[in-house]
Structures are given as structure tokens and as C-alpha cells.
Write a protein that holds these residues in place. Structure first.
Motif, PDB file in Angstrom:
ATOM      1  N   ASP A  51      38.849   5.167  -8.571  1.00  0.00           N
ATOM      2  CA  ASP A  51      39.234   3.867  -8.040  1.00  0.00           C
ATOM      3  C   ASP A  51      39.684   2.961  -9.176  1.00  0.00           C
ATOM      4  O   ASP A  51      40.432   2.025  -8.981  1.00  0.00           O
ATOM      5  CB  ASP A  51      38.050   3.205  -7.313  1.00  0.00           C
ATOM      6  CG  ASP A  51      37.689   3.953  -6.032  1.00  0.00           C
ATOM      7  OD1 ASP A  51      38.510   4.792  -5.603  1.00  0.00           O
ATOM      8  OD2 ASP A  51      36.606   3.712  -5.484  1.00  0.00           O
ATOM      9  N   TYR A  54      31.494  -1.248  -3.094  1.00  0.00           N
ATOM     10  CA  TYR A  54      32.283  -0.585  -4.134  1.00  0.00           C
ATOM     11  C   TYR A  54      32.174  -1.366  -5.429  1.00  0.00           C
ATOM     12  O   TYR A  54      32.048  -0.804  -6.501  1.00  0.00           O
ATOM     13  CB  TYR A  54      33.755  -0.495  -3.723  1.00  0.00           C
ATOM     14  CG  TYR A  54      34.000   0.416  -2.546  1.00  0.00           C
ATOM     15  CD1 TYR A  54      34.099   1.788  -2.738  1.00  0.00           C
ATOM     16  CD2 TYR A  54      34.122  -0.099  -1.259  1.00  0.00           C
ATOM     17  CE1 TYR A  54      34.327   2.628  -1.660  1.00  0.00           C
ATOM     18  CE2 TYR A  54      34.357   0.731  -0.179  1.00  0.00           C
ATOM     19  CZ  TYR A  54      34.452   2.100  -0.377  1.00  0.00           C
ATOM     20  OH  TYR A  54      34.670   2.922   0.668  1.00  0.00           O
ATOM     21  N   THR A  80      40.072  -2.558  11.589  1.00  0.00           N
ATOM     22  CA  THR A  80      40.409  -2.066  10.256  1.00  0.00           C
ATOM     23  C   THR A  80      39.636  -2.856   9.197  1.00  0.00           C
ATOM     24  O   THR A  80      39.466  -4.066   9.316  1.00  0.00           O
ATOM     25  CB  THR A  80      41.943  -2.131  10.030  1.00  0.00           C
ATOM     26  OG1 THR A  80      42.197  -1.636   8.731  1.00  0.00           O
ATOM     27  CG2 THR A  80      42.485  -3.548  10.137  1.00  0.00           C
ATOM     28  N   GLY A  81      39.107  -2.140   8.209  1.00  0.00           N
ATOM     29  CA  GLY A  81      38.325  -2.793   7.160  1.00  0.00           C
ATOM     30  C   GLY A  81      36.873  -3.024   7.539  1.00  0.00           C
ATOM     31  O   GLY A  81      36.118  -3.612   6.780  1.00  0.00           O
ATOM     32  N   GLY A 133      34.529  -0.904   7.690  1.00  0.00           N
ATOM     33  CA  GLY A 133      33.631  -0.097   6.862  1.00  0.00           C
ATOM     34  C   GLY A 133      33.380   1.290   7.411  1.00  0.00           C
ATOM     35  O   GLY A 133      32.423   1.964   7.022  1.00  0.00           O
ATOM     36  N   LYS A 134      34.268   1.754   8.290  1.00  0.00           N
ATOM     37  CA  LYS A 134      34.062   3.060   8.926  1.00  0.00           C
ATOM     38  C   LYS A 134      34.213   4.205   7.928  1.00  0.00           C
ATOM     39  O   LYS A 134      33.359   5.094   7.834  1.00  0.00           O
ATOM     40  CB  LYS A 134      35.058   3.222  10.088  1.00  0.00           C
ATOM     41  CG  LYS A 134      34.991   2.101  11.096  1.00  0.00           C
ATOM     42  CD  LYS A 134      35.914   2.302  12.272  1.00  0.00           C
ATOM     43  CE  LYS A 134      37.392   2.327  11.917  1.00  0.00           C
ATOM     44  NZ  LYS A 134      37.924   1.046  11.430  1.00  0.00           N
ATOM     45  N   THR A 135      35.312   4.173   7.177  1.00  0.00           N
ATOM     46  CA  THR A 135      35.523   5.241   6.207  1.00  0.00           C
ATOM     47  C   THR A 135      34.435   5.209   5.130  1.00  0.00           C
ATOM     48  O   THR A 135      33.950   6.257   4.685  1.00  0.00           O
ATOM     49  CB  THR A 135      36.924   5.118   5.570  1.00  0.00           C
ATOM     50  OG1 THR A 135      37.897   5.165   6.611  1.00  0.00           O
ATOM     51  CG2 THR A 135      37.200   6.240   4.595  1.00  0.00           C
ATOM     52  N   SER A 136      34.020   3.999   4.754  1.00  0.00           N
ATOM     53  CA  SER A 136      32.966   3.871   3.747  1.00  0.00           C
ATOM     54  C   SER A 136      31.682   4.543   4.235  1.00  0.00           C
ATOM     55  O   SER A 136      30.968   5.190   3.470  1.00  0.00           O
ATOM     56  CB  SER A 136      32.695   2.397   3.459  1.00  0.00           C
ATOM     57  OG  SER A 136      33.900   1.722   3.225  1.00  0.00           O
ATOM     58  N   GLN A 152      41.446  10.596   7.161  1.00  0.00           N
ATOM     59  CA  GLN A 152      42.480   9.795   7.810  1.00  0.00           C
ATOM     60  C   GLN A 152      43.875  10.237   7.391  1.00  0.00           C
ATOM     61  O   GLN A 152      44.694  10.607   8.215  1.00  0.00           O
ATOM     62  CB  GLN A 152      42.272   8.346   7.374  1.00  0.00           C
ATOM     63  CG  GLN A 152      42.280   7.364   8.486  1.00  0.00           C
ATOM     64  CD  GLN A 152      41.707   6.029   8.029  1.00  0.00           C
ATOM     65  OE1 GLN A 152      41.184   5.867   6.928  1.00  0.00           O
ATOM     66  NE2 GLN A 152      41.809   5.052   8.891  1.00  0.00           N
TER      67      GLN A 152
HETATM   68  N1  LIG Z   1      37.778   2.572  -3.018  1.00  0.00           N
HETATM   69  C1  LIG Z   1      37.520   1.309  -2.704  1.00  0.00           C
HETATM   70  N2  LIG Z   1      37.248   0.405  -3.661  1.00  0.00           N
HETATM   71  C2  LIG Z   1      36.987  -0.872  -3.366  1.00  0.00           C
HETATM   72  N3  LIG Z   1      36.968  -1.356  -2.127  1.00  0.00           N
HETATM   73  C3  LIG Z   1      37.222  -0.523  -1.110  1.00  0.00           C
HETATM   74  C4  LIG Z   1      37.520   0.849  -1.354  1.00  0.00           C
HETATM   75  N4  LIG Z   1      37.741   1.448  -0.169  1.00  0.00           N
HETATM   76  C5  LIG Z   1      37.591   0.487   0.763  1.00  0.00           C
HETATM   77  N5  LIG Z   1      37.278  -0.690   0.209  1.00  0.00           N
HETATM   78  C6  LIG Z   1      36.975  -1.941   0.931  1.00  0.00           C
HETATM   79  O1  LIG Z   1      35.872  -1.710   1.774  1.00  0.00           O
HETATM   80  C7  LIG Z   1      36.061  -2.323   3.041  1.00  0.00           C
HETATM   81  C8  LIG Z   1      35.871  -1.279   4.136  1.00  0.00           C
HETATM   82  O2  LIG Z   1      36.880  -0.295   4.008  1.00  0.00           O
HETATM   83  P1  LIG Z   1      36.916   1.003   4.914  1.00  0.00           P
HETATM   84  O3  LIG Z   1      37.934   1.904   4.344  1.00  0.00           O
HETATM   85  O4  LIG Z   1      35.544   1.534   5.052  1.00  0.00           O
HETATM   86  O5  LIG Z   1      37.431   0.419   6.299  1.00  0.00           O
HETATM   87  P2  LIG Z   1      37.737   1.205   7.642  1.00  0.00           P
HETATM   88  O6  LIG Z   1      36.807   0.670   8.662  1.00  0.00           O
HETATM   89  O7  LIG Z   1      37.738   2.662   7.415  1.00  0.00           O
HETATM   90  O8  LIG Z   1      39.207   0.690   7.973  1.00  0.00           O
HETATM   91  P3  LIG Z   1      40.426   1.507   8.669  1.00  0.00           P
HETATM   92  O9  LIG Z   1      40.193   1.467  10.138  1.00  0.00           O
HETATM   93  O10 LIG Z   1      41.612   0.665   8.309  1.00  0.00           O
HETATM   94  O11 LIG Z   1      40.463   2.848   8.104  1.00  0.00           O
HETATM   95  C9  LIG Z   1      37.441  -2.925   3.019  1.00  0.00           C
HETATM   96  O12 LIG Z   1      37.280  -4.313   2.845  1.00  0.00           O
HETATM   97  C10 LIG Z   1      38.121  -2.340   1.823  1.00  0.00           C
HETATM   98  O13 LIG Z   1      38.927  -3.307   1.204  1.00  0.00           O
END
Ligand SMILES: Nc1ncnc2c1ncn2[C@@H]1O[C@H](COP(=O)(O)OP(=O)(O)OP(=O)(O)O)[C@@H](O)[C@H]1O
Ligand SMILES: [Mg+2]
Length: 590
Positions: free
Chosen positions: A120, A355, A381-382, A384-387, A427
Motif C-alpha cells: 500500500d 489501515y 461503497t467504502g 468496509g466490506k472488502t476490509s 472484486q
Molecule cells: N489499502 C488500503 N489502504 C488504506 N485505506 C484503505 C485501503 N483499502 C481500503 N481503504 C479504505 O477503507 C475503507 C473501506 O474500504 P473497503 O474496500 O473495505 O470498502 P468496500 O465496502 O469493500 O467498498 P466497495 O463496495 O466499493 O468495494 C475505505 O474508506 C477505503 O478508503
């Protein structure tokens, strides 16, 4: 010379030592090369000395027999010297290449095992430079740097010693030009060094720019931004040329200057030598041998500044490479628990994660998913699902709270064993250049073609693959551009299913696909999640509805939990979204 060395900014003997520690497995070659360097240095003044003898002893006295003998000896010496020089340069370069090979492997290994958060923060272009260009500069330390500098210094010392012994007054007069030479060398070294740095920066900028824009070519062309980008490229390229020309200028001035200084030395030699012969019994042989000595002396001196720069560059490169090697960002893998017989029960207990410190992404997430069940995670979106799924795989470390799998803390498991039992479909699917099979097996040679086909048939994508030219051997171009997004996701389904994971994680792509692919994907997802714990970040209504449980995420917290009917009955956030979508008759909820 050591004075010059100390003045150099960033020159670090410790680093040099560390670079040389890589020669340890090849210490015999290193010693051989060093010995050869010494021997060659000692041999250097010998031939001019023999010439002096032939002139003074044999030619002046007309001793034909002796002259022939001494010529034969000289010829033999030439052969021996050439052979040794060949061995010296061949082995020194062999050593350099071998060390560089080892170093590159160990850097790449380090990079491979680096924690994801490292990526990152570190641009890919930088890592490419570390593993390719910087290591190449380290090679130069061996081929043109330290060993040949030491050999050159020894040669210089040997020659000057012999000159002094022969006639120290004449020597001092000949070398009266040395201050000039030192000034010229110093200027040259500084000039070249500066332009070297500029060239390096320009090359790095060129690399980064080209890499980024070739990757993003689609956007560049789609937005007709070619002219603007071309202008930027031209600027960087011009800087590269100018920097190089600066360096070339320094070379073009320095080399003729050294020639002039040498000529001055020779002039002094002839002028003062004549009076030495007339008044003090110096011989013509002395003068002739001094001409040869001076030539031998100036040859390494001319290259010395250049070699010091090469050495310095190599050491700087070494410093950067070691910075990558030393970064301690590997996740602590202290767990010993094997995940082979995982059932797949997952529990999050008040998990906090970010992060970057101070920017919370998950703020107290708790849920429990029993083995074999399917959970759909939905949210804007955003949210935190992927996190959420990245931390389940331990790609990132959580801050507080705890994650359990089968009732045991995540940290108790051996990380690689655990990851082997968690299948993941991301994704945006990344495909490597190679065949379809390579991309499904990730080049694991233990997996047979039959097994791959079996998995593809289970997922219902065998026919689709067979329709591609070459079938399973269809060559995917770099980054998988030759396939559509839906097709790429199908390939990654096979990748995930192949390992028959206990826990399946699926981050559904949002893009709508054509109805034929849609059907394929839906069937494949059904097969994927059947009989195993599944966490699906879902956008398709069909997937969400079928899930045993739905987790509605909002800004890092769990807003609602329950199955479809429960959440509809609750008339909360999910209900609002669902009814809005129903009215528009869309297929996707979020
Ligand atoms: N590698 C990273 N480094 C820093 N911040 C991150 C990183 N990846 C995601 N984020 C931040 O963490 C938050 C959650 O991101 P995440 O990817 O989990 O969202 P999401 O729910 O998967 O969204 P989407 O539906 O768009 O995929 C967002 O605010 C994003 O900016
Ligand atoms: Mg996401």
C-alpha cells in the motif's frame, strides 16, 4: 586515495562489507581474484624493466645472442600476463554475476513474503527498480569497482616504486604534473557523479511513467489524453538526454586533458632526462623504460575516477536494496495450529481495524457464522466490506477485538496452512500472463489437468473454456485483458474451488454481465458455496436472498443482521433499499 574515499557523501564501508558478505560461498574465487590482482600489479613494471635491460645491456653492446634471449623472455611474460589478466577479469565478472544472481533471488523472496500493507505504501515501480536496476549497479562493484581499484592502486604503487629506485630525481620531475591530474580528476568525478544521479532519476521517472501509462492506456485513449501525456513524456525524456549529455561532456573534456598531462610528463622526461644522461650517467634504457612506465601509470589513473563513481553508485544501490531486505514487515507467523481439518465456523468479536492509525475502517464488528452456512455482506461503497475479508485472511492485522475460526483465535493458526483452507475470489480478478490452466493452478505442478477440468465441469464453465482458441491452453495476455470481466471471474472461481476450501470468500463484482454469463456465474456461485462456510460480498439480489444470513455494513459498523425475511420484517435500512430496488426492477441491491 583513502582521503578521497572519506570525503564521499554516503560512502559507507559497512555497506561495502555487507555487499561482500554475499561472496562468502565463493570465497575461493574471491581469494583467487585478489591474488591475481596482486600478481598482475607486481608483473606490471617487469616488461618495461626488461626493455631497459635490452637497450642498456644488449643493444648498446651489440650482444645479439642475449638480445634474442631477453626478447623470448619478454614474449613469454606477455603470454603469462595476458593469461592471468584473462583469468582475473573472467573470474571477477563471474563473481559479480553470481553474487548478483543470489542477491536478486533473496530480494525477490523477501518481497514475495512481504506483508500486504507494505505494498500500500511502496510503489511497484520502486520495487522493480530495486530488484532489477539497483542490483545491476551492485554487479558493477565487482566487475569495475573495488577489485579493479585495488588492483590499479597496487599497480601504481609498484610502478612508482620501480621508477623511484631507478632514478628518483627523474621520477619526481616526471610526476610534477600530478597536481594538475588530481585537480582534473576531482572535477571529472564530481561532474560525472552529478550527471549520473540525474540520469538515474530520469531513468526511474521514465520507467515509472511508461509503466503507469501503458497499464492505464485504456483510460488515456478513452479520454483522448494522448497529446497531454506525450508532452509529459517528452519532458522527462529531454531531462534524460540533457543529463546524459552533461556526463558525456565531462568525459569528452577529461580524456583529452589526461592526454595533455601525459604529454607534459613525457616532455619533462625528455627535457630533464637528457641532462641526466649527459651529466649523471642515466642510460637511454632508463628514458625508454620511463616512457613505458608513464604510459602504464596513466592508464589506470585515467579510469580511477570513473571506477570510484561506479563503486559509489553500487554502494548507494546496495543501501537501497538492503533497506528492502531489512524491512521487517512480515506478519508474525507464530501460530502452529494446522488448518487441514477446518470445519469453518467464523466468529468476529468486537473487531476494530484501520489501515492507517487514526482512520478507523472497522469499528467494532461482531458476528458469528456457523460452519457450512452462507453469509451475505451488503453495504455502500467504502463501508468496509472488502476490509472485513482481508483481515479474515490475515492479509492485515487487526487492532483490537478477536477473530475465531472453529473457536480458536486466528493468530493460533499457521498462516500458510490457514490461507490454504480459505478460498478467495476478489472484486477485480487478476490474471497472470500464461495459459488458462496456469491461472487456475497458479503454476502448482502437482495439480493435474484432469483435476482442473473436473473443477471447471463442476462449475459449468468447461464448455466456455473449450470455446476459447486453444481451450485450457488459451494464452491470457498480460493482466488478463483478453477476457471480459465476467469471464475472468469465472476463471477465478475455478482457482478458488480447486483447493476445496473450508471457507469461501467471494467479493462479487458489481458490473452487470450479459445474461448468458450471468446464468453461468449464478450457477457457479451456487456450486461454490454449497456445503462450505461462505462469506459473500453480494450485489446480486439472487445471491443475497439465498443467504442464510445478511450482514448490513455501514461506515465500519454492523447496522443490521438477519436473513432476508427477518430484515424485511424489521423495516430498517435493508428494507428501504430493497423496496427501492424492487420498484426499479433492478437486479442489484447495492
Ligand atoms: N489499502 C488500503 N489502504 C488504506 N485505506 C484503505 C485501503 N483499502 C481500503 N481503504 C479504505 O477503507 C475503507 C473501506 O474500504 P473497503 O474496500 O473495505 O470498502 P468496500 O465496502 O469493500 O467498498 P466497495 O463496495 O466499493 O468495494 C475505505 O474508506 C477505503 O478508503
Ligand atoms: Mg470492496
Amino acid at each position: 586515495m583513502s582521503g578521497q574515499q572519506n570525503k564521499k557523501k554516503g560512502f559507507d564501508l559497512g555497506l561495502l562489507k555487507r555487499i561482500f558478505s554475499f561472496t562468502r560461498p565463493y570465497s575461493r574465487t574471491l581469494y583467487l581474484v585478489m591474488t591475481l590482482g596482486v600478481v598482475l600489479a607486481l608483473l606490471a613494471p617487469l616488461r618495461p624493466y626488461l626493455i631497459k635491460m635490452s637497450v642498456d645491456k644488449y643493444i648498446s653492446n651489440n650482444l645479439m645472442q642475449g638480445l634474442i634471449w631477453i626478447s623470448v623472455i619478454q614474449f613469454g611474460l606477455l603470454i603469462v600476463e595476458s593469461a592471468l589478466r584473462f583469468l582475473f577479469s573472467y573470474r571477477a565478472n563471474w563473481l559479480g554475476q553470481t553474487v548478483v544472481n543470489d542477491m536478486r533471488n533473496s530480494v525477490f523472496k523477501k518481497v514475495l513474503f512481504q506483508n500486504i500493507s507494505f505494498y500500500d505504501r511502496t510503489p511497484i515501480g520502486t520495487l522493480t527498480t530495486r530488484t532489477i536496476n539497483d542490483i545491476e549497479s551492485i554487479n558493477d562493484i565487482f566487475s569495475e569497482g573495488i577489485i579493479s581499484i585495488v588492483a590499479d592502486i597496487l599497480t601504481i604503487v609498484a610502478i612508482i616504486t620501480v621508477m623511484m629506485v631507478t632514478d628518483w630525481r627523474l621520477t619526481l620531475v616526471c610526476l610534477a604534473t600530478f597536481p594538475l591530474l588530481i585537480i582534473a580528476t576531482w572535477w571529472f568525478k564530481e561532474a560525472v557523479n552529478k550527471s549520473f544521479q540525474r540520469v538515474r532519476n530520469a531513468v526511474a521517472a521514465l520507467n515509472a511513467f511508461a509503466q503507469e501509462h501503458l497499464t492505464g492506456m485504456y483510460i488515456v485513449q478513452a479520454f483522448a489524453a494522448e497529446d497531454g501525456e506525450m508532452k509529459k513524456f517528452t519532458d522527462i525524456n529531454t531531462e534524460h538526454r540533457n543529463a546524459n549529455i552533461k556526463g558525456i561532456f565531462a568525459y569528452s573534456v577529461f580524456f583529452p586533458m589526461v592526454e595533455i598531462i601525459l604529454a607534459m610528463s613525457l616532455g619533462l622526461l625528455v627535457w630533464y632526462g637528457a641532462s641526466r644522461i649527459m651529466n649523471y650517467g642515466a642510460t637511454p634504457g632508463d628514458i625508454i623504460s620511463f616512457v613505458l612506465y608513464l604510459n602504464l601509470l596513466f592508464r589506470p589513473l585515467r579510469m580511477m575516477a570513473d571506477k570510484f563513481n561506479v563503486l559509489q553508485m553500487g554502494v548507494i544501490a546496495g543501501e537501497r536494496v538492503f533497506a528492502v531486505m531489512d524491512s521487517e514487515e512480515n506478519l508474525p507467523n507464530n501460530g502452529t495450529l494446522s488448518a487441514t481439518d477446518l470445519r469453518g465456523q467464523v466468529e468476529f468479536r468486537d473487531v476494530h481495524f484501520s489501515y492507517k492509525p487514526g482512520v478507523p475502517v472497522l469499528r467494532g464488528v461482531s458476528f458469528r457464522l456457523d460452519a457450512g452456512r452462507t453469509m451475505a455482506v451488503v453495504g455502500h461503497t467504502g463501508a468496509g466490506k472488502t476490509s472485513l475479508i482481508s483481515i479474515l485472511n490475515r492479509l492485515y492485522e487487526i487492532e483490537t477485538g478477536e477473530i475465531f475460526i472453529d473457536g480458536r483465535s486466528l493468530t493460533e493458526y499457521d498462516i500458510y496452512s490457514l490461507r490454504g483452507r480459505i478460498g478467495i475470489v476478489l472484486q477485480d480478478v487478476f490474471l497472470f500472463s500464461g495459459t488458462i490452466t496456469d491461472n487456475i493452478t497458479l503454476r502448482n505442478a502437482d495439480i493435474s489437468r484432469d483435476k482442473v477440468e473436473h473443477v471447471a465441469k463442476m462449475l459449468g464453465i468447461h464448455d466456455f473454456i473449450m470455446k476459447l482458441p486453444g481451450g485450457y491452453d488459451f494464452n491470457i495476455m498480460e493482466r488478463g485483458n483478453s477476457l471480459s470481466q465476467g469471464q475472468r471471474q469465472l476463471i477465478s472461481f475455478a482457482r478458488a474451488l480447486l483447493y476445496d476450501p473450508a471457507i469461501l470468500i467471494l467479493d462479487e463484482a458489481t458490473s452487470s454481465v450479459d445474461s448468458e454469463s450471468e446464468q453461468l456465474i449464478q450457477n457457479a456461485i451456487d456450486t461454490l458455496i454449497k456445503g462450505r462456510t461462505s462469506i459473500v460480498i453480494a450485489h446480486r439480489l439472487s445471491t443475497i436472498r439465498k443467504a442464510d444470513e445478511i450482514l448490513v455494513m455501514d461506515k465500519g459498523i454492523v447496522k443490521e443482521r438477519g436473513n432476508h425475511n427477518e430484515l424485511i420484517a424489521a423495516q430498517g435500512a435493508y428494507f428501504d433499499l430493497y423496496t427501492a430496488v424492487e420498484q426499479k426492477k433492478e437486479k442489484e441491491v447495492f
